[in-house]
Each structure stands twice: as structure tokens, then as C-alpha cells.
Design an enzyme around this catalytic site. Structure first.
Site, mmCIF file in Angstrom:
data_model
loop_
_atom_site.group_PDB
_atom_site.id
_atom_site.type_symbol
_atom_site.label_atom_id
_atom_site.label_comp_id
_atom_site.label_asym_id
_atom_site.label_seq_id
_atom_site.Cartn_x
_atom_site.Cartn_y
_atom_site.Cartn_z
ATOM 1 N N SER A 175 0.961 -1.051 -0.111
ATOM 2 C CA SER A 175 -0.099 -0.048 0.166
ATOM 3 C C SER A 175 0.713 1.155 0.034
ATOM 4 O O SER A 175 0.363 2.200 -0.682
ATOM 5 C CB SER A 175 -1.047 0.180 1.104
ATOM 6 O OG SER A 175 -0.076 -0.176 2.195
ATOM 7 N N HIS A 203 -5.059 -4.419 -1.587
ATOM 8 C CA HIS A 203 -5.082 -3.424 -2.773
ATOM 9 C C HIS A 203 -5.145 -3.892 -4.047
ATOM 10 O O HIS A 203 -5.445 -3.381 -4.805
ATOM 11 C CB HIS A 203 -3.723 -2.585 -2.506
ATOM 12 C CG HIS A 203 -3.874 -1.542 -1.468
ATOM 13 N ND1 HIS A 203 -4.431 -0.377 -1.679
ATOM 14 C CD2 HIS A 203 -3.384 -1.473 -0.111
ATOM 15 C CE1 HIS A 203 -4.334 0.445 -0.593
ATOM 16 N NE2 HIS A 203 -3.877 -0.429 0.345
ATOM 17 N N LYS A 234 -11.632 -1.327 -0.542
ATOM 18 C CA LYS A 234 -10.853 -0.557 -1.615
ATOM 19 C C LYS A 234 -11.513 -0.503 -2.972
ATOM 20 O O LYS A 234 -12.575 -0.084 -3.134
ATOM 21 C CB LYS A 234 -9.358 -0.928 -1.434
ATOM 22 C CG LYS A 234 -8.821 -0.811 -0.100
ATOM 23 C CD LYS A 234 -7.591 -1.354 0.439
ATOM 24 C CE LYS A 234 -7.155 -0.869 1.605
ATOM 25 N NZ LYS A 234 -6.215 -1.760 2.490
HETATM 26 C C1 LIG Z 1 -6.290 -2.006 3.882
HETATM 27 C C2 LIG Z 1 -5.660 -2.945 4.191
HETATM 28 C C3 LIG Z 1 -6.117 -3.999 5.235
HETATM 29 C C4 LIG Z 1 -7.346 -3.521 6.153
HETATM 30 O O1 LIG Z 1 -8.423 -3.775 5.383
HETATM 31 P P1 LIG Z 1 -9.619 -3.011 5.912
HETATM 32 O O2 LIG Z 1 -10.781 -3.847 5.373
HETATM 33 O O3 LIG Z 1 -9.355 -1.732 5.824
HETATM 34 O O4 LIG Z 1 -9.558 -3.463 7.698
HETATM 35 C C5 LIG Z 1 -5.266 -5.294 5.548
HETATM 36 N N1 LIG Z 1 -4.401 -5.467 4.660
HETATM 37 C C6 LIG Z 1 -3.800 -4.565 3.696
HETATM 38 C C7 LIG Z 1 -2.588 -4.827 2.904
HETATM 39 C C8 LIG Z 1 -4.541 -3.402 3.684
HETATM 40 O O5 LIG Z 1 -3.972 -2.440 2.507
#
Ligand SMILES: *Cc1c(COP(=O)(O)O)cnc(C)c1O
Length: 386
Positions: A175, A203, A234
Site C-alpha cells: 500500500s 489493494h 478498496k
Molecule cells: C487496507 C488493508 C487492510 C485492512 O483492510 P480493512 O478492510 O481496511 O480493515 C489489510 N491489509 C492490507 C494489505 C491493506 O492494505
């Protein structure tokens, strides 16, 4: 004590605050009384404000109420939950799938289901905080390897006792760097040394691969891993996360994952919205085409202006600045010219690698991207960066 810690953060200019967005999460948003081009969202395909996604959430709310009223195992399972899980299993080509309230919760439940005390976890140094917390919770020994360093993974695997249960843990698409894990190499090493691999594709889901099935599809290695994890908040435009895998593993998770069992089920509306998002991923492939065209345009523009980026291969384009204060000043200047792209500073990224994290979506127009490039040029010149 928290007051002391807070003062320390203030003294180091590292206190964070919330920014209020007072409009739909589109390519242009209203914040702090201004209209700005949003270059900070993970809503890569513009699905959060898609009419069909909103309509699905509204219809599910009308049919099943705003809240689920209980955990999934009591009375919190509604048709949208079941339909979404079936659709996720089809999407990932697995027997079954389980919905979690968020990616954070999925990782807290998944890692301890895969390994426990006595085991060994080898994790990429830059993997997501929720994976790290899941690893800690598992009770297994936890070691990190240098970012994407396959040779170090090989050394660590070769040195351990061959009988020791081992789990390799990594993000699919990172990310804060926008680069991808060396999945074919990691999977090959895991096969050779008898380890398992957990890829968190939060992502990558909806973004990577010819059909948006994620980083595993990007590398053509989907069938090499029995279980897959990704999120719905996302690119899929809603909220929640899934683990997809063999039926018996999913039943095991359903029976043991505390972050699945001891929490109220996600509202039917978010499950219905995710289901609509998955359907649009399939029926509107032009969104992905636009996403990648925008990504290439912006990446080429930023690099030809003289900015340095990470080794990104994705719509996450981190522009490296270095010094934390300089990154903050850059972000402020961009905001003044109507572009919201946040400065990312330690501890989220290593020292002296502060950056402006730019994310581009399918919904940015050519004109908007030209404005973003002009803003970068002005700000970069004013600060002597380019
Ligand atoms: C955003 C993210 C999460 C968390 O996911 P949420 O649904 O926002 O809690 C977990 N792992 C990675 C790699 C992320 O980028």
C-alpha cells in the site's frame, strides 16, 4: 502515560488529525470548504459512488434493515451475506468463502488459524499492520525479511528445522510503495521447503490481473495457493473482507476465528454493495481499462517532470520526497492548488523516505490529471525538488 506520549508526538510534528470529506468519494471532493481533486482514495474503480452499488445497499436496507442485530453465528446472517460469500468463492475459484467485517479482522482471524505457538512466521518487513497484529496473536515466532528479498527468505527457510511449521506472510500489492511481492518465487520456495504462504491482497483485489482477481492472477499463480484473502473496502467500493478457500478450511475458520465469531455481522447493505461491486467488476471492464490508462499517464507525467517514485507497478504512485517536513510542505502546496495527495511520514514509512502518496482511479478525467501534474510541477519547483 498517554499525555506524555501525545506531547512527544506533538513535539515531533507527528500528531495526526482527521480530515472531513463533505461529499461523495469521487475524483473531486469537498473538504475544508474547497473543491479538490482527490488523489488519496483506494476506491480505484469509483465503485463507492456507483449508482448500482448505492442502489443495492439501499434495497438491502429496505429489505433487511440497517443493522444485522447479532453475530453471524446467532441471527446475523441474511441473504446478502450468503450470496456474497458464494459470489466470492466463484470469483476466486474456490469451494467456499467467508466474509469478515474488515481486512483488519480477517487477518486477526486468519493468521492464528494457519499457525500457532511452536511455528515460525517469516513476514515481509513492509507488510500491513493488521498482518503483523495477526502474527503476534498467533503465538508463533515472528521474524521479518527485507522487503521483497527472496534470497533472504531462502536463507531463513534453509536454516530452520525442516519439521517446523512455517508460514510466509506478505501483502500482494504494497500500500505505501505500490510494488508487488515476488509471488512466484515465494511460492516456489515455500513448496521446496514445505512452508505455506499467506498473501493479503487488499489493494490488489479488483486492480491487478487481467480480470482484477488480484496479484495472484497478475502472476498467473492463483491455483498454486489453496486460500486467498482480500478486502472489499478498496477497489470493490464497500467494506469488509474475505477469505476464500477449501470448504473444510472455511468451516474451520467459521468455527474458530474469534474475529469472525465475536463481532456483530456486517450490515446487509454492505454485503449487498460488495456483491454489486463484484458484478460491476465483471460487467464494466472499461473501468479497469481507464484505471490503467490513467495510471500510465500520471506515472509518465510525474517521472518526466523529474520526480522520483518507488518501484511502483500499480495505481499507487508514491512520489519520494525524503524529509518529513519537506513532504508536509509539498502536500500543503498541492492542497493550495486544489490537489489532495497526502504526505506519508514515519512511522508509516521508514525514516527519510517520506513521500506524497498519489493514487489514481478510473474516474479521473484527462483534464484533472493535467491539473495534478501542473500542481506537482509548481510545488516541486517552488520547493527546489525538481
Ligand atoms: C487496507 C488493508 C487492510 C485492512 O483492510 P480493512 O478492510 O481496511 O480493515 C489489510 N491489509 C492490507 C494489505 C491493506 O492494505
Amino acid at each position: 502515560m498517554f499525555e506524555k506520549h501525545l506531547h512527544q508526538l506533538e513535539a515531533r510534528h507527528l500528531v495526526r488529525r482527521l480530515r472531513l470529506i463533505e461529499s461523495e468519494p469521487g475524483p473531486v471532493v469537498i473538504t475544508e470548504g474547497r473543491r479538490v481533486i482527490l488523489m488519496a482514495s483506494n476506491d480505484y474503480l469509483g465503485l463507492a459512488a456507483h449508482p448500482k452499488v448505492k442502489a443495492a445497499a439501499i434495497a438491502a436496507t429496505e429489505a433487511f434493515g440497517a443493522g444485522s442485530g447479532a453475530s453471524r453465528l446467532l441471527s446475523g446472517t441474511f441473504p446478502p451475506h450468503m450470496e456474497l460469500e458464494a459470489a466470492l468463492a466463484r470469483f476466486k475459484g474456490t469451494e467456499a468463502a467467508l466474509l469478515f467485517g474488515s481486512g483488519y479482522l480477517a487477518n486477526l482471524g486468519l493468521v492464528p488459524a494457519l499457525i500457532g505457538s511452536g511455528g515460525l512466521i517469516l513476514a515481509d518487513r513492509l507488510c500491513h499492520a493488521s498482518l503483523i497484529d495477526g502474527c503476534r496473536l498467533s503465538g508463533a515466532e515472528f521474524r521479518v525479511f527485507r522487503h521483497r528479498d527472496v534470497a533472504q527468505v531462502r536463507t531463513l527457510l534453509a536454516r530452520r528445522s525442516a519439521r517446523r511449521e512455517t508460514l510466509l506472510v506478505t501483502d500482494g500489492l504494497f500500500s505505501m510503495d505500490g510494488d508487488v511481492a515476488p509471488l512466484p518465487e515465494l511460492i516456489a520456495l515455500a513448496d521446496r521447503y514445505g512452508a505455506r504462504v499467506l498473501v493479503d491482497d487488499a489493494h490488489g483485489t479488483g486492480v491487478m490481473g487481467p480480470h482484477g482477481r488480484g496479484t495472484l492472477e497478475h502472476f498467473g499463480v492463483e491455483s498454486r495457493l489453496p486460500f486467498h484473502m482480500g478486502t472489499l473496502g478498496k477497489a470493490l467500493g464497500s467494506s469488509g473482507a474475505y477469505v476464500a478457500g477449501p470448504d473444510n478450511f472455511i468451516r474451520y475458520l467459521l468455527n474458530t476465528a474469534r474475529s469472525f465469531i465475536y463481532t456483530t455481522a456486517p450490515p446487509p447493505a454492505t454485503a449487498a454493495a460488495s456483491l454489486a461491486g463484484l458484478e460491476i467488476l465483471r460487467s464494466e471492464p472499461e473501468r479497469r481499462t481507464r484505471l490503467w490508462a490513467n495510471r500510465e499517464h500520471l506515472y509518465a507525467g510525474l517521472t518526466s517532470l523529474g520526480f522520483h517514485t518507488t518501484e511502483t507497478v500499480s495505481p499507487i504512485i508514491p512520489v519520494l520526497i525524503g524529509d518529513a517536513d519537506m513532504a508536509t510542505r509539498m502536500a500543503e502546496r498541492l492542497f493550495q492548488s486544489g490537489v489532495y495527495a497526502p504526505a506519508i511520514r514515519p512511522p508509516t514509512v521508514p525514516r527519510q523516505s517520506s513521500r506524497i502518496r498519489v493514487t489514481v482511479t478510473s474516474e479521473h478525467s484527462h483534464e484533472q490529471l493535467e491539473s495534478v501534474l501542473a500542481a506537482f510541477q509548481d510545488a516541486g519547483r517552488a520547493l527546489g525538488l525538481v
